[in-house]
Motif scaffolding. Structure first.
Motif, PDB file in Angstrom:
ATOM      1  N   GLN A   1       4.065  -0.172   7.154  1.00  0.00           N
ATOM      2  CA  GLN A   1       3.401   0.999   6.582  1.00  0.00           C
ATOM      3  C   GLN A   1       1.931   0.758   6.293  1.00  0.00           C
ATOM      4  OE1 GLN A   1       5.626  -0.908   5.070  1.00  0.00           O
ATOM      5  NE2 GLN A   1       5.380  -0.980   2.847  1.00  0.00           N
ATOM      6  N   TYR A   2       1.446  -0.488   6.562  1.00  0.00           N
ATOM      7  CA  TYR A   2       0.041  -0.820   6.300  1.00  0.00           C
ATOM      8  C   TYR A   2      -0.677  -1.085   7.609  1.00  0.00           C
ATOM      9  CZ  TYR A   2       1.978  -1.508   1.649  1.00  0.00           C
ATOM     10  OH  TYR A   2       2.625  -1.324   0.463  1.00  0.00           O
ATOM     11  N   SER A   3      -1.938  -0.675   7.670  1.00  0.00           N
ATOM     12  CA  SER A   3      -2.738  -0.875   8.873  1.00  0.00           C
ATOM     13  C   SER A   3      -3.417  -2.235   8.898  1.00  0.00           C
ATOM     14  CB  SER A   3      -3.802   0.225   8.985  1.00  0.00           C
ATOM     15  OG  SER A   3      -4.651   0.233   7.839  1.00  0.00           O
ATOM     16  N   ASN A   4      -3.546  -2.879   7.754  1.00  0.00           N
ATOM     17  CA  ASN A   4      -4.210  -4.174   7.664  1.00  0.00           C
ATOM     18  C   ASN A   4      -3.175  -5.288   7.768  1.00  0.00           C
ATOM     19  OD1 ASN A   4      -5.761  -6.449   7.006  1.00  0.00           O
ATOM     20  ND2 ASN A   4      -7.070  -5.276   5.632  1.00  0.00           N
TER      21      ASN A   4
ATOM     22  N   GLU B   1      -4.221   6.762  -7.137  1.00  0.00           N
ATOM     23  CA  GLU B   1      -3.904   8.113  -6.690  1.00  0.00           C
ATOM     24  C   GLU B   1      -4.960   8.663  -5.737  1.00  0.00           C
ATOM     25  OE1 GLU B   1      -1.116   9.628  -7.276  1.00  0.00           O
ATOM     26  OE2 GLU B   1      -0.343   8.028  -8.563  1.00  0.00           O
ATOM     27  N   LEU B   2      -6.225   8.357  -6.023  1.00  0.00           N
ATOM     28  CA  LEU B   2      -7.292   8.910  -5.191  1.00  0.00           C
ATOM     29  C   LEU B   2      -7.360   8.258  -3.815  1.00  0.00           C
ATOM     30  CD1 LEU B   2     -10.176   9.235  -7.825  1.00  0.00           C
ATOM     31  CD2 LEU B   2      -8.657  11.033  -6.967  1.00  0.00           C
ATOM     32  N   LEU B   3      -7.003   6.977  -3.717  1.00  0.00           N
ATOM     33  CA  LEU B   3      -7.121   6.247  -2.455  1.00  0.00           C
ATOM     34  C   LEU B   3      -5.847   6.287  -1.615  1.00  0.00           C
ATOM     35  CD1 LEU B   3      -9.055   3.095  -3.713  1.00  0.00           C
ATOM     36  CD2 LEU B   3      -9.978   5.088  -2.534  1.00  0.00           C
ATOM     37  N   HIS B   4      -4.848   6.999  -2.082  1.00  0.00           N
ATOM     38  CA  HIS B   4      -3.590   7.096  -1.316  1.00  0.00           C
ATOM     39  C   HIS B   4      -3.782   8.136  -0.206  1.00  0.00           C
ATOM     40  CE1 HIS B   4       0.696   6.551  -0.659  1.00  0.00           C
ATOM     41  NE2 HIS B   4       0.826   7.874  -0.580  1.00  0.00           N
ATOM     42  N   ARG B   5      -4.303   7.695   0.922  1.00  0.00           N
ATOM     43  CA  ARG B   5      -4.610   8.565   2.051  1.00  0.00           C
ATOM     44  C   ARG B   5      -4.066   7.944   3.332  1.00  0.00           C
ATOM     45  NH1 ARG B   5      -5.361  11.306  -1.607  1.00  0.00           N
ATOM     46  NH2 ARG B   5      -7.187  12.542  -2.217  1.00  0.00           N
ATOM     47  N   PRO B   6      -2.843   8.296   3.747  1.00  0.00           N
ATOM     48  CA  PRO B   6      -2.319   7.763   5.023  1.00  0.00           C
ATOM     49  C   PRO B   6      -3.116   8.305   6.203  1.00  0.00           C
ATOM     50  CG  PRO B   6      -0.554   8.630   3.622  1.00  0.00           C
ATOM     51  CD  PRO B   6      -1.845   9.085   3.029  1.00  0.00           C
ATOM     52  N   ASP B   7      -3.207   7.490   7.262  1.00  0.00           N
ATOM     53  CA  ASP B   7      -3.919   7.929   8.452  1.00  0.00           C
ATOM     54  C   ASP B   7      -2.998   8.755   9.347  1.00  0.00           C
ATOM     55  OD1 ASP B   7      -2.215   6.055   9.471  1.00  0.00           O
ATOM     56  OD2 ASP B   7      -3.766   4.596  10.017  1.00  0.00           O
ATOM     57  N   GLU B   8      -3.479   9.024  10.576  1.00  0.00           N
ATOM     58  CA  GLU B   8      -2.699   9.876  11.472  1.00  0.00           C
ATOM     59  C   GLU B   8      -1.372   9.248  11.873  1.00  0.00           C
ATOM     60  OE1 GLU B   8      -5.629   7.347  13.678  1.00  0.00           O
ATOM     61  OE2 GLU B   8      -5.706   8.792  12.004  1.00  0.00           O
ATOM     62  N   ARG B   9      -1.259   7.910  11.794  1.00  0.00           N
ATOM     63  CA  ARG B   9      -0.006   7.235  12.112  1.00  0.00           C
ATOM     64  C   ARG B   9       0.874   7.011  10.891  1.00  0.00           C
ATOM     65  NH1 ARG B   9      -2.072   2.031  15.270  1.00  0.00           N
ATOM     66  NH2 ARG B   9      -3.436   2.051  13.430  1.00  0.00           N
ATOM     67  N   GLY B  10       0.433   7.518   9.741  1.00  0.00           N
ATOM     68  CA  GLY B  10       1.194   7.351   8.514  1.00  0.00           C
ATOM     69  C   GLY B  10       1.010   6.014   7.836  1.00  0.00           C
ATOM     70  N   GLN B  11       0.030   5.202   8.276  1.00  0.00           N
ATOM     71  CA  GLN B  11      -0.199   3.892   7.698  1.00  0.00           C
ATOM     72  C   GLN B  11      -1.275   3.973   6.616  1.00  0.00           C
ATOM     73  OE1 GLN B  11      -1.100   1.502  11.219  1.00  0.00           O
ATOM     74  NE2 GLN B  11       0.973   0.659  11.179  1.00  0.00           N
TER      75      GLN B  11
END
Length: 509
Positions: A60-63, A146-156
């Motif tokens: 679920q993480y991109s990094n 809460e403010l930085l919880h922004r998944p990308d287009e792949r949901g990561q």
């Protein structure tokens, strides 16, 4: 003394006391944010291995630093290391306005307070400021989550905003940091006697520090070098592995500690040389100050030198990875493939460089507080020198001499120790012999399993070995940046020199 009265006295004071409390709270908030980030990384759950997916990665993480379980410990450790310059900044902020606070504590002793009550008052003042800072840090952490919880287009996710550490761990940080700050205040006051007539120390240093820090550096580097080859041997028994780990950890810590504490000897030696060979008033004034309090430089430069040491080690690690990438490209060219090694490690080192830059900036802020505190604390002496005819430019140049001269050899020492530790840790770059399957046909034929085998050939690449280059460019950039930070803080601190040299300061109480 009732707790309510003790709390009211701890929050009383002048504008300088208010600034000290706010800066201490700000430092505590930064340290709490770093601790919360480390706890969040460690709280990421590792999915169980299944028959279809044996790799236990958190997809679920991109990094990759968050996705791979084996890398999270190092990431959390790096975040904890960021607390070192922040805590050093807090220590410098706690010393702001110390003479005025000493006079206030002496007045309390004159009013009937006991030495223990005065010590508890100083501890409570630091603890309350730290608690206010950690609570603000907790609020910022929860809001930022809460403010930085922004998944990308792949949901990561780019950050682990979907994970919250245990409430007990968060509470331990919120309460533990102010408690540690209060205990550190009591420890620093163990040699201080607060009397109704002033604040004195039980013992004064009669001679300058010896070069024991150099012995500590040599012993630490030697233990580090001896422990690492033992750890790499696969046939070593368990007790020897524990001994090797102890030698590596203790040796590295001793080398860094020797680098930091060696500034005291460097300052005293620089002052002696200046007093012997200088012919102008500014360096002579700086020489007297360096010899009278050589440990001031060690306190002020501690976080900066630690950051420079880690930065030099990161530069050595980058040089090692660059050499390995060059060897991988060399082997791939022999096999007819134009590709290098995995760029993940070089990208990770870029993040380490960013963390070192942040640490240097935080350490520079602590150094700025130390310079300003030194100017304000000695304002009566500067005013007396100005009244006797010493120009303000001479006083300004003496401050520059006092800050820069010990900083140059100390930064060079930190760069050397960091580079040596990195060289001892990673050694030469080696790649063993490898075999590679190369398809000489087009993409369509190579993609078809029925035709790929008849166009595939096996190539063998010999083992390659190379010695990583000394990263002189990165070391020069790091050292120059640290020295520029020192100069910038001194120039900003000089803005407080003019009001501190006013003749009216001679009547300050």
């Amino acid at each position: 003394m009732r707790p309510s009265a003790l709390l009211r006295l701890a929050l009383a004071g002048t504008r300088t006391d208010t600034v000290r409390v706010l800066l201490t709270a700000f430092s505590a908030a930064l340290a709490a944010l770093a601790a919360f980030a480390a706890l969040t990384v460690l709280a990421i759950p590792t999915p169980p291995a299944t028959a279809d997916n044996m790799v236990r990665w958190s997809e679920q993480y991109s990094n990759a630093l968050l996705r791979e379980p084996g890398l999270r410990g190092g990431t959390a450790f790096a975040l904890v290391l960021l607390m070192v310059p922040v805590l050093a900044l807090a220590g410098q902020c706690a010393r702001l306005g110390a003479p005025a606070r000493d006079r206030r504590l002496a007045a309390l002793r004159l009013a009937g307070a006991t030495p223990g009550q005065v010590t508890r008052l100083a501890m409570l003042e630091t603890g309350v400021a730290g608690l206010f800072g950690t609570l603000c840090g907790l609020a910022l952490y929860l809001v930022g989550r809460e403010l930085l919880h922004r998944p990308d287009e792949r949901g990561q996710l780019a950050l682990p905003t979907d994970v919250l550490p245990h409430a007990g761990a968060l509470a331990a940080v919120v309460v533990g940091l102010p408690l540690v700050a209060g205990l550190a205040t009591a420890l620093m006051l163990r040699r201080v006697i607060t009397t109704p007539l002033g604040v004195t120390r039980r013992a004064a240093r009669e001679r300058g520090p010896g070069p024991w820090a150099g012995v500590l550096i040599v012993v630490g580097v030697a233990a580090f070098i001896l422990g690492w080859p033992v750890l790499l041997r696969r046939t070593v028994d368990g007790p020897f592995v524990g001994l090797a780990l102890f030698l590596i950890a203790a040796g590295g810590l001793a080398a860094i500690l020797g680098t930091v504490t060696g500034t005291g000897w460097i300052s005293h030696t620089t002052g002696r040389l200046l007093r012997r060979y200088a012919r102008h008033p500014a360096p002579l004034l700086a020489a007297g100050r360096l010899m009278s309090d050589p440990w001031a430089g060690s306190r002020a430069f501690a976080a900066l030198l630690a950051a420079v040491t880690f930065g030099a080690g990161a530069a050595g690690l980058r040089s090692h990875f660059v050499t390995e990438d060059r060897l991988a490209r060399q082997q791939n060219r022999l096999a007819g493939v134009e590709a290098g090694a995995n760029p993940f490690y070089l990208n990770t080192i870029s993040l380490v460089d960013l963390a070192v830059t942040v640490a240097v900036l935080i350490a520079a802020a602590g150094l700025l507080v130390a310079v300003v505190e030194g100017v304000v604390a000695r304002r009566r002496a500067y005013a007396a020198l100005t009244a006797t005819g010493v120009p303000r430019t001479t006083l300004a140049w003496s401050l520059v001499w006092q800050a820069v001269l010990p900083a140059v050899p100390a930064i060079l020492l930190a760069l050397t120790v960091g580079a040596v530790l990195a060289r001892a840790l990673f050694g030469d770059a080696d790649r063993g012999p490898s075999t590679t399957s190369v398809c000489d046909a087009g993409a369509q034929l190579c993609a078809d399993p029925a035709t790929r085998e008849q166009y595939t050939r096996i190539t063998e690449s010999p083992a390659v070995h190379a010695v990583p280059d000394v990263p002189l460019e990165q070391l020069a950039l790091l050292g120059g940046g640290a020295l520029a930070a020192v100069l910038a803080t001194v120039l900003v601190g000089l803005l407080f020199l003019r009001p501190s040299t006013a003749v009216e300061e001679l009547r300050a109480t």
